[in-house]
Design a protein around this motif. Structure first.
Motif, PDB file in Angstrom:
ATOM      1  N   ASP A  85       0.817  -1.216   0.000  1.00  0.00           N
ATOM      2  CA  ASP A  85       0.000   0.000   0.000  1.00  0.00           C
ATOM      3  C   ASP A  85       0.849   1.263   0.000  1.00  0.00           C
ATOM      4  N   LEU A  86       2.060   1.173   0.543  1.00  0.00           N
ATOM      5  CA  LEU A  86       2.989   2.307   0.520  1.00  0.00           C
ATOM      6  C   LEU A  86       3.887   2.271  -0.711  1.00  0.00           C
ATOM      7  N   LEU A  87       4.323   1.068  -1.075  1.00  0.00           N
ATOM      8  CA  LEU A  87       5.316   0.930  -2.134  1.00  0.00           C
ATOM      9  C   LEU A  87       4.732   1.138  -3.529  1.00  0.00           C
ATOM     10  N   ALA A  88       3.512   0.714  -3.762  1.00  0.00           N
ATOM     11  CA  ALA A  88       2.924   0.844  -5.100  1.00  0.00           C
ATOM     12  C   ALA A  88       2.796   2.309  -5.525  1.00  0.00           C
ATOM     13  N   PRO A  89       2.265   3.200  -4.690  1.00  0.00           N
ATOM     14  CA  PRO A  89       2.220   4.610  -5.093  1.00  0.00           C
ATOM     15  C   PRO A  89       3.618   5.201  -5.307  1.00  0.00           C
ATOM     16  N   MET A  90       4.583   4.790  -4.508  1.00  0.00           N
ATOM     17  CA  MET A  90       5.952   5.254  -4.715  1.00  0.00           C
ATOM     18  C   MET A  90       6.485   4.763  -6.055  1.00  0.00           C
ATOM     19  N   ALA A  91       6.193   3.504  -6.381  1.00  0.00           N
ATOM     20  CA  ALA A  91       6.652   2.943  -7.651  1.00  0.00           C
ATOM     21  C   ALA A  91       6.051   3.699  -8.838  1.00  0.00           C
ATOM     22  N   ALA A  92       4.810   4.108  -8.702  1.00  0.00           N
ATOM     23  CA  ALA A  92       4.144   4.834  -9.786  1.00  0.00           C
ATOM     24  C   ALA A  92       4.854   6.147 -10.096  1.00  0.00           C
ATOM     25  N   GLU A  93       5.584   6.672  -9.124  1.00  0.00           N
ATOM     26  CA  GLU A  93       6.337   7.913  -9.325  1.00  0.00           C
ATOM     27  C   GLU A  93       7.826   7.663  -9.551  1.00  0.00           C
ATOM     28  N   GLY A  94       8.214   6.399  -9.704  1.00  0.00           N
ATOM     29  CA  GLY A  94       9.614   6.077  -9.954  1.00  0.00           C
ATOM     30  C   GLY A  94      10.495   6.238  -8.740  1.00  0.00           C
ATOM     31  N   LEU A  95       9.952   5.911  -7.553  1.00  0.00           N
ATOM     32  CA  LEU A  95      10.664   6.168  -6.306  1.00  0.00           C
ATOM     33  C   LEU A  95      11.146   4.924  -5.576  1.00  0.00           C
ATOM     34  N   VAL A  96      10.852   3.730  -6.063  1.00  0.00           N
ATOM     35  CA  VAL A  96      11.208   2.550  -5.284  1.00  0.00           C
ATOM     36  C   VAL A  96      11.490   1.347  -6.171  1.00  0.00           C
ATOM     37  N   ALA A  97      12.367   0.475  -5.690  1.00  0.00           N
ATOM     38  CA  ALA A  97      12.626  -0.829  -6.301  1.00  0.00           C
ATOM     39  C   ALA A  97      12.892  -1.809  -5.173  1.00  0.00           C
ATOM     40  N   VAL A  98      12.550  -3.078  -5.406  1.00  0.00           N
ATOM     41  CA  VAL A  98      12.719  -4.114  -4.395  1.00  0.00           C
ATOM     42  C   VAL A  98      13.527  -5.254  -4.987  1.00  0.00           C
ATOM     43  N   ALA A  99      14.460  -5.774  -4.213  1.00  0.00           N
ATOM     44  CA  ALA A  99      15.226  -6.960  -4.605  1.00  0.00           C
ATOM     45  C   ALA A  99      14.997  -8.038  -3.551  1.00  0.00           C
ATOM     46  N   ILE A 100      14.612  -9.224  -4.010  1.00  0.00           N
ATOM     47  CA  ILE A 100      14.370 -10.346  -3.104  1.00  0.00           C
ATOM     48  C   ILE A 100      15.413 -11.418  -3.362  1.00  0.00           C
ATOM     49  N   SER A 101      16.032 -11.876  -2.293  1.00  0.00           N
ATOM     50  CA  SER A 101      17.090 -12.880  -2.399  1.00  0.00           C
ATOM     51  C   SER A 101      16.490 -14.277  -2.431  1.00  0.00           C
ATOM     52  N   VAL A 102      16.882 -15.051  -3.441  1.00  0.00           N
ATOM     53  CA  VAL A 102      16.505 -16.466  -3.550  1.00  0.00           C
ATOM     54  C   VAL A 102      17.795 -17.234  -3.821  1.00  0.00           C
ATOM     55  N   THR A 103      18.254 -17.972  -2.838  1.00  0.00           N
ATOM     56  CA  THR A 103      19.537 -18.658  -2.963  1.00  0.00           C
ATOM     57  C   THR A 103      19.402 -20.118  -3.354  1.00  0.00           C
ATOM     58  N   SER A 104      18.227 -20.708  -3.100  1.00  0.00           N
ATOM     59  CA  SER A 104      18.001 -22.114  -3.430  1.00  0.00           C
ATOM     60  C   SER A 104      16.514 -22.350  -3.571  1.00  0.00           C
ATOM     61  N   LEU A 105      16.144 -23.301  -4.418  1.00  0.00           N
ATOM     62  CA  LEU A 105      14.755 -23.724  -4.541  1.00  0.00           C
ATOM     63  C   LEU A 105      14.484 -25.001  -3.762  1.00  0.00           C
ATOM     64  N   ASP A 106      15.527 -25.621  -3.255  1.00  0.00           N
ATOM     65  CA  ASP A 106      15.419 -26.874  -2.515  1.00  0.00           C
ATOM     66  C   ASP A 106      15.073 -26.552  -1.061  1.00  0.00           C
ATOM     67  N   PRO A 107      13.898 -26.956  -0.574  1.00  0.00           N
ATOM     68  CA  PRO A 107      13.511 -26.616   0.802  1.00  0.00           C
ATOM     69  C   PRO A 107      14.495 -27.132   1.843  1.00  0.00           C
ATOM     70  N   ARG A 108      15.093 -28.297   1.615  1.00  0.00           N
ATOM     71  CA  ARG A 108      16.040 -28.844   2.596  1.00  0.00           C
ATOM     72  C   ARG A 108      17.292 -27.993   2.688  1.00  0.00           C
ATOM     73  N   ILE A 109      17.792 -27.560   1.536  1.00  0.00           N
ATOM     74  CA  ILE A 109      18.985 -26.703   1.551  1.00  0.00           C
ATOM     75  C   ILE A 109      18.648 -25.336   2.128  1.00  0.00           C
TER      76      ILE A 109
END
Length: 360
Positions: free
Chosen positions: A178-202
């Motif tokens: 709700d906060l980030l979407a309006p900021m994104a519409a004005e070119g004010l935000v980016a998000v990076a999500i870390s994904v190191t493995s797809l294996d649940p055990r690892i």
């Protein structure tokens, strides 16, 4: 022997004090439910404690040529996610605490962060440039659910129309769409999500208290659907443990709507190296020697190479092969080969109103 199928309660297997600052080793505090022994004689899981920290300032500056930002905000010290590779672990040594289990269990929260940010943003000489969150410890680690410090900081930045870059490995970030979407519409935000493995055990062994990979990928999808520029980081890539998943993670990131994907080979600065070695012996004894041999080949024969220009990418044949694999995988997935520069807007920034202005 592969990774354990039993979920680890914590990441580090050690809690030795740092020797860099001549700090003493710590003994048990005598608590009858201390992690070193419970009533029945069996070890009890270490408990998380949170200490309030009243900081003087909240914006941290850096001049590193290896990162694309010069300022950041860390709402917390320490991180309950417990990622064994975390390069921020050595920062706990400055508090006379161990970069091992203390880093994951003895946390610090800065509830004054939003108020401090307002003060710094309204200073006459402040020049607006993107602020990064998640560069040291995760702004959406579990305690954010109650403390909500990250959200309070974003609220200030949104009100001031100040650019922001968030890095996290938690799907809790979708709470703040709700906060980030309006900021994104004005070119004010980016998000990076870390994904190191797809294996649940690892994943549950490397990052024991972080959300599952599938939850993170769903977060990428939700953020992207809300119009928020979202990227995936495979950071770090751990040789002989997660490097075999490069192509699969790149493909899943594209399918989730990510705008790009990047990677960093595992780094082992200061106390992280012995913690990582002990963790390998505990969870991956069958390949511990192989992992460290490759790590050292990446780092000029050492556990870590701190040189600017080298620490984020490594060197040698293994680093070259990893770079080639990522380039090919990105091309197949439809990503641009080169990393895009985040062009967030700084011209919309307006300083917060002063105390008198806030009365009206």
């Amino acid at each position: 022997m592969a990774a354990s199928t039993t979920r680890a309660t914590r990441g580090a297997t050690l809690n030795a004090a740092s020797q860099r600052f001549a700090l003493p080793q710590h003994d048990t505090d005598g608590d009858w439910l201390d992690s070193r022994g419970a009533v029945d004689g069996a070890p009890a899981p270490p408990r998380t404690t949170v200490t309030v920290e009243h900081a003087r300032t909240i914006i941290t500056r850096n001049q590193s040529p290896d990162v694309p930002f010069d300022r950041s905000i860390n709402a917390y010290r320490g991180c309950e996610h417990g990622c064994i590779y975390c390069f921020a672990r050595p920062s706990h040594a400055y508090h006379d605490l161990s970069p091992g289990l203390d880093f994951e269990t003895r946390l610090f929260a800065k509830p004054d962060a939003a108020a401090l940010l307002r003060e710094e943003l309204r200073k006459p000489g402040y020049a607006c440039q993107p602020i990064a969150m998640g560069t040291n410890t995760d702004p959406y680690q579990p305690i954010e659910r109650e403390w909500r410090i990250t959200r309070a900081v974003i609220e200030v930045l949104a009100q001031c129309r100040h650019p922001l870059v968030i890095t996290t490995k938690s799907d809790r970030v979708v709470r703040d769409i709700d906060l980030l979407a309006p900021m994104a519409a004005e070119g004010l935000v980016a998000v990076a999500i870390s994904v190191t493995s797809l294996d649940p055990r690892i994943a549950m062994t490397v990052e024991p208290r972080a959300p599952t990979p599938e939850r993170r990928l769903r977060a990428v999808q939700q953020l992207s659907a809300a119009g928020i520029p979202t990227y995936v980081n495979m950071a770090p890539v751990i040789p002989a443990i997660t490097d075999g998943e490069v192509e699969a993670i790149v493909a899943r990131a594209a399918a989730a709507g990510a705008r790009g994907i990047s990677y960093i080979p595992v780094r082992l600065p200061w106390e992280v190296a012995p913690l990582f070695r002990a963790w390998l012996d505990e969870h991956f004894p069958d390949r511990a020697g192989k992992v460290m041999a490759i790590v050292q080949s990446l780092r000029g024969g050492r556990d870590n190479d701190p040189r600017f220009g080298m620490r984020m990418k490594g060197q040698g044949p293994w680093a070259d092969l990893l770079r080639t694999r990522f380039r090919i995988a990105r091309g197949k997935a439809g990503f641009d080969d080169a990393r895009r520069k985040l062009d967030l807007r700084c011209d919309l920034f307006r300083p917060p109103a002063g105390a008198q202005g806030e009365l009206f």
